[in-house]
Scaffold this active site. Sequence first.
Site, PDB file in Angstrom:
ATOM      1  CB  CYS A   9      -5.033 -13.587   6.842  1.00 44.29           C
ATOM      2  SG  CYS A   9      -3.489 -12.675   6.648  1.00 44.29           S
ATOM      3  CB  CYS A  12      -3.766 -15.196   3.507  1.00 41.88           C
ATOM      4  SG  CYS A  12      -2.573 -15.842   4.704  1.00 41.88           S
ATOM      5  CG  ASP A  35       1.278   0.493   3.373  1.00 43.25           C
ATOM      6  OD1 ASP A  35       1.679  -0.220   4.310  1.00 43.25           O
ATOM      7  OD2 ASP A  35       0.221   1.164   3.431  1.00 43.25           O
ATOM      8  CG  ASN A  92       4.688  -1.501  13.160  1.00 47.10           C
ATOM      9  OD1 ASN A  92       5.687  -0.944  13.623  1.00 47.10           O
ATOM     10  ND2 ASN A  92       3.950  -0.956  12.195  1.00 47.10           N
ATOM     11  N   GLY A  98       1.934  -1.261  17.329  1.00 49.83           N
ATOM     12  CA  GLY A  98       1.117  -0.672  16.268  1.00 49.83           C
ATOM     13  C   GLY A  98       0.780  -1.631  15.149  1.00 49.83           C
ATOM     14  CG  HIS A 103       0.444 -12.574   6.724  1.00 46.75           C
ATOM     15  ND1 HIS A 103      -0.182 -13.601   6.021  1.00 46.75           N
ATOM     16  CD2 HIS A 103       1.725 -12.569   6.303  1.00 46.75           C
ATOM     17  CE1 HIS A 103       0.711 -14.181   5.221  1.00 46.75           C
ATOM     18  NE2 HIS A 103       1.877 -13.563   5.362  1.00 46.75           N
ATOM     19  CG  HIS A 105       3.260  -6.510   7.762  1.00 54.61           C
ATOM     20  ND1 HIS A 105       2.302  -7.089   8.572  1.00 54.61           N
ATOM     21  CD2 HIS A 105       3.262  -5.185   8.088  1.00 54.61           C
ATOM     22  CE1 HIS A 105       1.762  -6.167   9.338  1.00 54.61           C
ATOM     23  NE2 HIS A 105       2.328  -4.998   9.075  1.00 54.61           N
ATOM     24  CG  HIS A 107       5.781  -1.295   7.511  1.00 52.33           C
ATOM     25  ND1 HIS A 107       4.634  -0.672   7.062  1.00 52.33           N
ATOM     26  CD2 HIS A 107       5.390  -2.067   8.563  1.00 52.33           C
ATOM     27  CE1 HIS A 107       3.608  -1.048   7.814  1.00 52.33           C
ATOM     28  NE2 HIS A 107       4.036  -1.896   8.726  1.00 52.33           N
TER      29      HIS A 107
HETATM   30  P1  AMP Z   1       0.811  -2.628  10.473  1.00 56.66           P
HETATM   31  O1  AMP Z   1       0.180  -1.460  11.177  1.00 56.66           O
HETATM   32  O2  AMP Z   1       2.281  -2.780  10.739  1.00 56.66           O
HETATM   33  O3  AMP Z   1       0.042  -3.905  10.719  1.00 56.66           O
HETATM   34  O4  AMP Z   1       0.749  -2.296   8.938  1.00 56.66           O
HETATM   35  C1  AMP Z   1      -0.285  -2.701   8.098  1.00 56.66           C
HETATM   36  C2  AMP Z   1      -0.100  -1.964   6.817  1.00 56.66           C
HETATM   37  O5  AMP Z   1      -0.874  -2.604   5.814  1.00 56.66           O
HETATM   38  C3  AMP Z   1      -0.528  -0.501   6.845  1.00 56.66           C
HETATM   39  O6  AMP Z   1       0.564   0.334   6.500  1.00 56.66           O
HETATM   40  C4  AMP Z   1      -1.658  -0.440   5.816  1.00 56.66           C
HETATM   41  O7  AMP Z   1      -1.629   0.766   5.080  1.00 56.66           O
HETATM   42  C5  AMP Z   1      -1.344  -1.634   4.939  1.00 56.66           C
HETATM   43  N1  AMP Z   1      -2.468  -2.221   4.230  1.00 56.66           N
HETATM   44  C6  AMP Z   1      -3.655  -2.602   4.760  1.00 56.66           C
HETATM   45  N2  AMP Z   1      -4.433  -3.147   3.819  1.00 56.66           N
HETATM   46  C7  AMP Z   1      -3.721  -3.112   2.664  1.00 56.66           C
HETATM   47  C8  AMP Z   1      -3.977  -3.527   1.321  1.00 56.66           C
HETATM   48  N3  AMP Z   1      -5.140  -4.109   0.970  1.00 56.66           N
HETATM   49  N4  AMP Z   1      -3.024  -3.312   0.393  1.00 56.66           N
HETATM   50  C9  AMP Z   1      -1.842  -2.732   0.728  1.00 56.66           C
HETATM   51  N5  AMP Z   1      -1.534  -2.336   1.976  1.00 56.66           N
HETATM   52  C10 AMP Z   1      -2.468  -2.513   2.932  1.00 56.66           C
HETATM   53 ZN    ZN Z   2      -2.027 -14.387   6.344  1.00 57.64          ZN
END
Ligand code: AMP
Ligand code: ZN
Length: 119
Positions: A9, A12, A35, A92, A98, A103, A105, A107
């Site tokens: 993950c 993680c 992000d 999401n 989307g 994991h 989260h 936004h």
């Molecule tokens: P979701 O589509 O809701 O799963 O959002 C995942 C978010 O994680 C997206 O906005 C990506 O830009 C962000 N993301 C993916 N990898 C990383 C990372 N290594 N560091 C910061 N943000 C990330």
């Molecule tokens: Zn995780």
Amino acid sequence: MGVSKMSDCIFCKIINKEIPSKVVYEDEKILAFHDLNPTAPKHVLVIPKVHFESLNEMTSEHAEVMAYLTLKLKEIAGLIGIAESGYRVVCNCGADGGQEVKHLHYHVIGGRKLQWPPG
Ligand code: AMP
Ligand code: ZN
């Protein structure tokens, strides 16, 4: 509860500092970081340190950390300067929602007038 150990993950790995991130706020229960691909001038992700995939996997065991995380959102918004101007909190869930990273989260998005409704 505690630091998650899901080895595949990416969030993680961010919690465990195996992948770098720009941390906005961190304590023993939650982490907020910028992000990588912001959709607005201000865009941070707020995650519980315990690993679970999405709202669909949230159980009563997660109630305390999620209440804590939710109460922290205004403070995190303040740290990135958008508490007063306003912001949107998005979670999401699943394919149609989307969700890309499995994991849970939130936004936190702001720094400009956001459109409504979302696409
Ligand atoms: P979701 O589509 O809701 O799963 O959002 C995942 C978010 O994680 C997206 O906005 C990506 O830009 C962000 N993301 C993916 N990898 C990383 C990372 N290594 N560091 C910061 N943000 C990330
Ligand atoms: Zn995780």
